[in-house]
Motif scaffolding. Structure first.
Motif: not given
Ligand SMILES: [Zn+2]
Length: 120
Positions: A75-95
């Motif tokens: 869970i991250k903060r970005k410009n005062k709003s919260k985002i949930i960040e998924w990081v794929c452990s196979i190709c390292d792509t963030k979502k």
């Protein structure tokens, strides 16, 4: 009985999604293969993938994202709003998906205008 357009494809997507999720721990490559099939079926038949399915897929390799198995969640903060960040452990792509309570974002499928007709 009235038929739903693209019913066979929806059933196939549903099945592939379940297989993809089930197999992702043992064989992520196979999970990606099924994920790719889901996307190609939806494209070929011009169907929308349900957001619940779409959000669980890696956008690059189409593997099913499961926390601590095929991905990590933060869970991250970005410009005062919260985002949930998924990081794929196979190709390292963030979502990243917004998870702000204050914003009244409703998915299109949950809106009343999304329901055209109820078929029993
Ligand atoms: Zn991936």
């Amino acid at each position: 009985m009235k038929k739903v357009q693209g019913n066979d494809s929806f059933q196939r997507i549903n099945y592939l999604y379940q297989v993809s999720k089930y197999i992702s721990e043992k064989n992520p490559a196979l999970s990606s293969y099924y994920g790719n099939l889901i996307v190609s079926i939806a494209k070929k038949n011009v169907l929308k993938i349900h957001p619940d399915i779409k959000r669980q897929m890696c956008k690059k390799c189409r593997c099913t994202l499961i926390h601590n198995v095929t991905s990590t969640k933060k869970i991250k903060r970005k410009n005062k709003s919260k985002i949930i960040e998924w990081v794929c452990s196979i190709c390292d792509t963030k979502k990243a998906l917004p998870i702000d309570k204050n914003k009244d974002h409703i998915l299109w499928v949950d809106k009343s205008e999304a329901v055209v007709e109820i078929i029993n």
